[in-house]
Design a protein around this motif. Structure first.
Motif, PDB file in Angstrom:
ATOM      1  N   GLN A 288       1.058  -1.384   0.051  1.00 45.57           N
ATOM      2  CA  GLN A 288       0.058   0.048   0.035  1.00 45.57           C
ATOM      3  C   GLN A 288       0.701   1.244   0.034  1.00 45.57           C
ATOM      4  N   THR A 289       2.229   1.047   0.785  1.00 44.44           N
ATOM      5  CA  THR A 289       2.964   2.190   0.505  1.00 44.44           C
ATOM      6  C   THR A 289       3.363   2.683  -0.882  1.00 44.44           C
ATOM      7  N   PHE A 290       3.687   1.483  -1.380  1.00 42.72           N
ATOM      8  CA  PHE A 290       4.288   1.752  -3.007  1.00 42.72           C
ATOM      9  C   PHE A 290       2.920   2.318  -3.588  1.00 42.72           C
ATOM     10  N   ARG A 291       1.822   1.952  -3.540  1.00 41.79           N
ATOM     11  CA  ARG A 291       0.504   2.450  -4.336  1.00 41.79           C
ATOM     12  C   ARG A 291       0.240   3.655  -3.802  1.00 41.79           C
ATOM     13  N   ILE A 292       0.489   4.348  -2.668  1.00 40.87           N
ATOM     14  CA  ILE A 292       0.251   5.570  -2.140  1.00 40.87           C
ATOM     15  C   ILE A 292       0.984   6.598  -3.219  1.00 40.87           C
ATOM     16  N   VAL A 293       2.515   6.256  -2.880  1.00 41.26           N
ATOM     17  CA  VAL A 293       3.315   7.004  -3.487  1.00 41.26           C
ATOM     18  C   VAL A 293       3.574   7.124  -5.137  1.00 41.26           C
ATOM     19  N   THR A 294       2.974   6.134  -5.589  1.00 42.41           N
ATOM     20  CA  THR A 294       3.045   5.752  -7.194  1.00 42.41           C
ATOM     21  C   THR A 294       1.504   6.218  -7.771  1.00 42.41           C
ATOM     22  N   LYS A 295       0.433   6.285  -7.074  1.00 42.27           N
ATOM     23  CA  LYS A 295      -0.653   6.431  -7.579  1.00 42.27           C
ATOM     24  C   LYS A 295      -1.628   7.253  -7.043  1.00 42.27           C
ATOM     25  N   LEU A 296      -1.926   7.151  -5.492  1.00 45.50           N
ATOM     26  CA  LEU A 296      -2.689   7.508  -4.822  1.00 45.50           C
ATOM     27  C   LEU A 296      -2.873   9.208  -4.342  1.00 45.50           C
TER      28      LEU A 296
ATOM     29  N   THR B 279       0.100  14.561  -8.176  1.00 42.66           N
ATOM     30  CA  THR B 279      -0.150  14.702  -9.535  1.00 42.66           C
ATOM     31  C   THR B 279      -1.326  13.900  -9.897  1.00 42.66           C
ATOM     32  N   ALA B 280      -1.809  14.202 -11.127  1.00 48.76           N
ATOM     33  CA  ALA B 280      -3.158  13.731 -11.234  1.00 48.76           C
ATOM     34  C   ALA B 280      -3.219  12.275 -11.307  1.00 48.76           C
ATOM     35  N   ASP B 281      -2.288  11.338 -11.673  1.00 56.96           N
ATOM     36  CA  ASP B 281      -2.401  10.036 -11.749  1.00 56.96           C
ATOM     37  C   ASP B 281      -1.048   9.362 -11.474  1.00 56.96           C
ATOM     38  N   ALA B 282      -0.041  10.189 -10.951  1.00 55.59           N
ATOM     39  CA  ALA B 282       1.294   9.520 -10.711  1.00 55.59           C
ATOM     40  C   ALA B 282       1.649   9.394  -9.295  1.00 55.59           C
ATOM     41  N   GLY B 283       0.684   9.589  -8.516  1.00 57.22           N
ATOM     42  CA  GLY B 283       1.013   9.927  -7.013  1.00 57.22           C
ATOM     43  C   GLY B 283       1.994  10.986  -6.812  1.00 57.22           C
ATOM     44  N   MET B 284       2.954  10.859  -6.033  1.00 53.35           N
ATOM     45  CA  MET B 284       3.910  11.655  -5.502  1.00 53.35           C
ATOM     46  C   MET B 284       5.040  11.978  -6.776  1.00 53.35           C
ATOM     47  N   ASN B 285       4.897  11.140  -7.644  1.00 51.62           N
ATOM     48  CA  ASN B 285       5.916  11.015  -8.823  1.00 51.62           C
ATOM     49  C   ASN B 285       7.400  11.265  -8.297  1.00 51.62           C
ATOM     50  N   LEU B 286       7.548  10.445  -7.396  1.00 55.57           N
ATOM     51  CA  LEU B 286       9.020  10.490  -6.929  1.00 55.57           C
ATOM     52  C   LEU B 286      10.063   9.840  -7.848  1.00 55.57           C
TER      53      LEU B 286
END
Length: 446
Positions: free
Chosen positions: A133-141, A145-152
């Motif tokens: 879920q951590t990976f999902r939050i930073v990459t998507k949720l 950004t609109a659909d790339a999460g934190m875009n790290l």
């Protein structure tokens, strides 16, 4: 270390340029994590002892801050011991700080009780696990950004992947009955702890993160060990991730023990028998010689003596850490090298962690709270999944509708509930199921 610039790339190219912004990519990553709603919610999520039981002990937020400080201490120590190797690996303090700050943001309310509840409710839909879920939050949720999460940056994301394979591949089917029709109150937590891994629906982002790796490196990176009575477990992690994980383990084993001592949950006699005396017999390390004296200070009524003992323990473990070539078969140095404990320190910290688990986490009072949280989360999931278009908040409802096009709507409900704090989940439960309760809607959870 391959193409260094490739590891600094972001999934979505930056469109906004800010005048005079001279920050490094990792400084930007840390800022995005620190200012995220997911990070702020850690202040009201259980670490070990339930939120609200006392203002003294750790929440997920203060645990993450302490892990971050320890992580920076590890980085400084490794740079002193291995100046050339850390330079070649591009060891970066801000990156380590960012990883430690964000490592727990995927954990749901009520600790492992909430995780068990969501994994059970998602058993037909890809499962649920806090690190995934951590990976999902930073990459998507997280809506940076609109659909790339934190875009790290890619290297930050690689460092956050503690278990680089998918729950579907790691799950031992013989351990659970996916067709179980048990009521919520009959679910045994021990039978529904999830495999530690990523969600298959997030594979496009994991594929992007591992794009710089050779096919052989990626295959080895995703390899795992199987066991008859456990879920499979991945074998490797990146160099940066190994530092974050050591910092997390030290914070858990030492700082959470401090909470238990102050709250009177553990006794000195138990600690001496189960931790201090076994460590004093390990030999060859500073901790063995000094452990019995440290134990006296840990349980001292003088607060400054306890703090001195905690500091000595943390410092002992930090200074023992080394860098090893854990798998020469890797071509990528970020995978080949890991920060590790020498065996004696690994044994010693394992005794601390086992003690916290057996004497604190498994304590009936704590398990009652976990069980209560487990029931709250299951009931909330049942309610929202019964009529999502009616009950979900506007933003979440739109995501649900879109996800249903990929037959992934239940994942959005899990996202929504896992993002709740302990208090918000409790209030929402009361609002839904207790007739006399009436509270406003908190729109910060999406």
């Amino acid at each position: 270390m391959g193409n260094e610039q490739t590891w600094l790339d972001r999934f979505q190219q930056q469109s906004s340029q800010r005048e005079g912004d001279h920050r490094t990519p990792f400084q930007r990553d840390k800022a995005r994590i620190l200012h995220s709603a997911a990070f702020r919610r850690l202040q009201a999520k259980t670490q070990v002892l339930g939120v609200g039981m006392s203002d003294f002990y750790r929440t997920r937020l203060t645990h993450s801050l302490e892990a971050s400080q320890i992580g920076q201490g590890i980085a400084a120590q490794l740079r002193s011991k291995f100046p050339q190797l850390t330079s070649d690996l591009g060891l970066n303090d801000t990156l380590i700080e960012a990883l430690c700050l964000s490592h727990d943001i995927g954990h749901p309310p009520f600790g492992h009780g909430g995780e068990v509840a969501l994994h059970y409710k998602m058993r037909h839909h890809g499962g649920f696990e806090g690190n995934g879920q951590t990976f999902r939050i930073v990459t998507k949720l997280e809506p940076y950004t609109a659909d790339a999460g934190m875009n790290l940056s890619r290297r930050t994301l690689l460092g956050l992947v503690k278990y680089p394979n998918y729950i579907d591949a790691l799950e031992n089917q013989s351990l659970l009955d996916k067709n179980s029709n048990l009521t919520h109150r009959q679910i045994q937590a021990g039978k529904w702890h999830p495999p530690k891994g990523l969600y298959l629906c997030d594979s496009p982002l994991f594929d992007w993160v591992t794009e710089p790796l050779s096919i052989a490196d990626k295959t080895l990176f995703m390899s795992f060990n199987t066991a008859a009575k456990h879920h499979s477990k991945t074998s490797y992690k990146s160099f940066d991730c190994s530092i974050m994980e050591l910092a997390d383990d030290i914070a858990y084993g030492i700082h959470d023990l401090e909470d238990a001592i102050v709250m009177g949950i553990v006794s000195q006699s138990e600690f001496l028998h189960e931790v201090a005396e076994p460590i004093s017999k390990i030999g060859k390390i500073w901790l063995s010689t000094n452990m019995l004296a440290i134990a006296d200070k840990l349980f001292s009524h003088q607060h400054h003596e306890r703090k001195d003992a905690i500091g000595a323990l943390v410092n002992s473990f930090i200074t023992g850490i080394e860098i090893l070539d854990v798998e020469p078969a890797f071509n990528e140095d970020l995978l080949k090298y890991n920060a590790v404990f020498p065996e004696q320190y690994h044994q010693a910290l394992s005794l601390f962690k086992k003690y916290v688990f057996n004497r604190v986490i498994l304590k009936p009072d704590i398990q009652l709270l976990e069980y209560k949280g487990q029931q709250i989360v299951m009931e909330l999931f049942e309610a929202f999944s019964s009529d999502p278009l009616r009950l979900l908040p506007d933003n979440t409802r739109q995501r649900y509708i879109k996800a249903c096009e990929q037959n992934n709507g239940q994942r959005v409900i899990a996202d929504y509930i896992s993002g709740m704090t302990d208090g918000f989940a409790s209030r929402l439960y009361s609002n839904l199921f207790l007739p006399a309760s009436q509270t406003g809607i908190d729109k910060s959870v999406i």
